[in-house]
Scaffold this motif. Sequence first.
Motif, mmCIF file in Angstrom:
data_model
loop_
_atom_site.group_PDB
_atom_site.id
_atom_site.type_symbol
_atom_site.label_atom_id
_atom_site.label_comp_id
_atom_site.label_asym_id
_atom_site.label_seq_id
_atom_site.Cartn_x
_atom_site.Cartn_y
_atom_site.Cartn_z
ATOM 1 N N LEU A 161 157.831 45.946 0.792
ATOM 2 C CA LEU A 161 157.448 47.331 0.498
ATOM 3 C C LEU A 161 157.172 48.102 1.786
ATOM 4 C CD1 LEU A 161 156.786 49.522 -1.558
ATOM 5 C CD2 LEU A 161 154.478 48.550 -1.776
ATOM 6 N N ALA A 162 156.449 47.475 2.716
ATOM 7 C CA ALA A 162 156.170 48.127 3.998
ATOM 8 C C ALA A 162 157.458 48.378 4.773
ATOM 9 C CB ALA A 162 155.210 47.262 4.822
ATOM 10 N N MET B 48 141.539 35.767 6.905
ATOM 11 C CA MET B 48 141.513 36.460 8.192
ATOM 12 C C MET B 48 141.074 37.923 8.004
ATOM 13 S SD MET B 48 144.596 36.854 10.983
ATOM 14 C CE MET B 48 144.956 35.079 10.958
ATOM 15 N N ALA B 49 141.432 38.480 6.853
ATOM 16 C CA ALA B 49 141.037 39.869 6.560
ATOM 17 C C ALA B 49 139.518 39.994 6.515
ATOM 18 C CB ALA B 49 141.642 40.315 5.230
ATOM 19 N N LYS B 50 138.837 38.979 5.974
ATOM 20 C CA LYS B 50 137.373 39.007 5.904
ATOM 21 C C LYS B 50 136.756 39.027 7.300
ATOM 22 C CE LYS B 50 137.050 35.465 2.985
ATOM 23 N NZ LYS B 50 136.421 34.477 2.072
ATOM 24 N N ILE B 51 137.320 38.252 8.195
ATOM 25 C CA ILE B 51 136.829 38.211 9.575
ATOM 26 C C ILE B 51 137.086 39.548 10.272
ATOM 27 C CG2 ILE B 51 137.121 37.104 11.827
ATOM 28 C CD1 ILE B 51 137.899 34.536 10.285
ATOM 29 N N VAL C 172 155.932 47.249 10.039
ATOM 30 C CA VAL C 172 154.647 46.548 10.086
ATOM 31 C C VAL C 172 154.968 45.057 10.155
ATOM 32 C CG1 VAL C 172 152.480 46.119 8.883
ATOM 33 C CG2 VAL C 172 153.593 48.359 8.685
ATOM 34 N N ASN C 173 154.574 44.396 11.229
ATOM 35 C CA ASN C 173 155.034 43.011 11.455
ATOM 36 C C ASN C 173 153.938 41.949 11.440
ATOM 37 O OD1 ASN C 173 157.850 43.490 11.747
ATOM 38 N ND2 ASN C 173 157.470 44.354 13.781
ATOM 39 N N PRO D 23 148.457 48.307 10.440
ATOM 40 C CA PRO D 23 149.192 47.451 11.373
ATOM 41 C C PRO D 23 149.498 46.064 10.820
ATOM 42 C CG PRO D 23 146.881 47.530 11.973
ATOM 43 C CD PRO D 23 147.058 48.489 10.829
ATOM 44 N N PHE D 24 149.020 45.780 9.610
ATOM 45 C CA PHE D 24 149.213 44.455 9.003
ATOM 46 C C PHE D 24 149.565 44.616 7.532
ATOM 47 C CE2 PHE D 24 144.704 45.586 9.537
ATOM 48 C CZ PHE D 24 144.390 45.876 8.223
ATOM 49 N N TYR D 25 150.017 43.537 6.933
ATOM 50 C CA TYR D 25 150.324 43.585 5.505
ATOM 51 C C TYR D 25 149.731 42.353 4.814
ATOM 52 C CZ TYR D 25 154.103 40.396 6.894
ATOM 53 O OH TYR D 25 154.811 39.351 7.413
ATOM 54 N N PRO D 26 149.267 42.496 3.561
ATOM 55 C CA PRO D 26 148.755 41.352 2.800
ATOM 56 C C PRO D 26 149.901 40.443 2.374
ATOM 57 C CG PRO D 26 148.728 43.325 1.448
ATOM 58 C CD PRO D 26 149.150 43.751 2.817
#
Length: 331
Positions: free
Chosen positions: A241-242, A262-265, A254-255, A197-200
Amino acid sequence: MTRKILVTGGTGFIGSRLVQKLAETPDEVYVLVRKSSDLSSLSEVLDHVKLIYGDVTDPDSVHNAMQGIDFVYHTAGLTYMGDKKNALLNKINVEGTRNMLAASLSAGVKRFVHVSSITAVGVAYDRKPLNEASTWNFDRLNLEYARTKRQAEVDVAEAVKNGLDCVIVNPAFVFGAGDINFNAGRLIKDVYNRKLPFYPLGGICVVDVEIVAETIMAAMQKGRTGERYIIGGDNVSYKELADTISSVTGVPRVNFPLPFWMAKILKQFLALKKRKNGISKLFNLSMFRVASEFLYYDSAKAVRELGMRKEPHANSIRSAFEWYRDRDLLR
């Protein structure tokens, strides 16, 4: 005169496509495989190649396999983005390559093509695509996989000094038909199944497996001794790419951008809630840390010297997606 060619890693994504192409030539093609290897990726060419049982981490089996061999394509390697397999990464990627180089020197192999990785080139921290002459800087990310691929190249350079004719190729992020182990293809599957649901916030260089296999063969034919060649294509952000994957597969975009902090949290939250099944297996912090940077590369040298062709990354995404869909592998 028929040449004898040995391929390691021939059951992998790149290696199997290379073996399939080599099987169409008049050469005798030998594939080094383990007794436990899954041969399904070679099913269509098993009648046209010869299997040699051994392991790159076993010096004796490598030495035996090399007897009478003229040319070697060393594609074997462990790709793992994390810190739980450091010893195995070193054993396969570094020691395995050393075994192959030593046996090739001893057997009088005429030419050795080493299939490395873009991680051995570096990270484009300023988003300016790197080339073969760029200074390696991946150590800032502390990724053992990148370190082992870099060390293997150092060992190849040493073998060249000792008289072995070697060429290095550095494939980028490889998509395409035949990725049965869902390497890069995992991204397609997870976007399709709404598990990402997310992208880096970083970016990657994308290339098709057909182009990679063709260019590896061209490196054997035309590459200059001791040189390395980046095999890449479009440099795209993960958002781009997404979006391409969404467009090709027909699923919603994917928006949600996800910075690394934030990914760590989020990772801690998911662990506490024990909610893992709904999120992509690609979501591990080592991989996400790398995906938050820009792995952008300039492939002009391979185009110029090896005749590498280019095509839009959407073509590769489409061929991979259709291959998965036709085999009902997207569930």
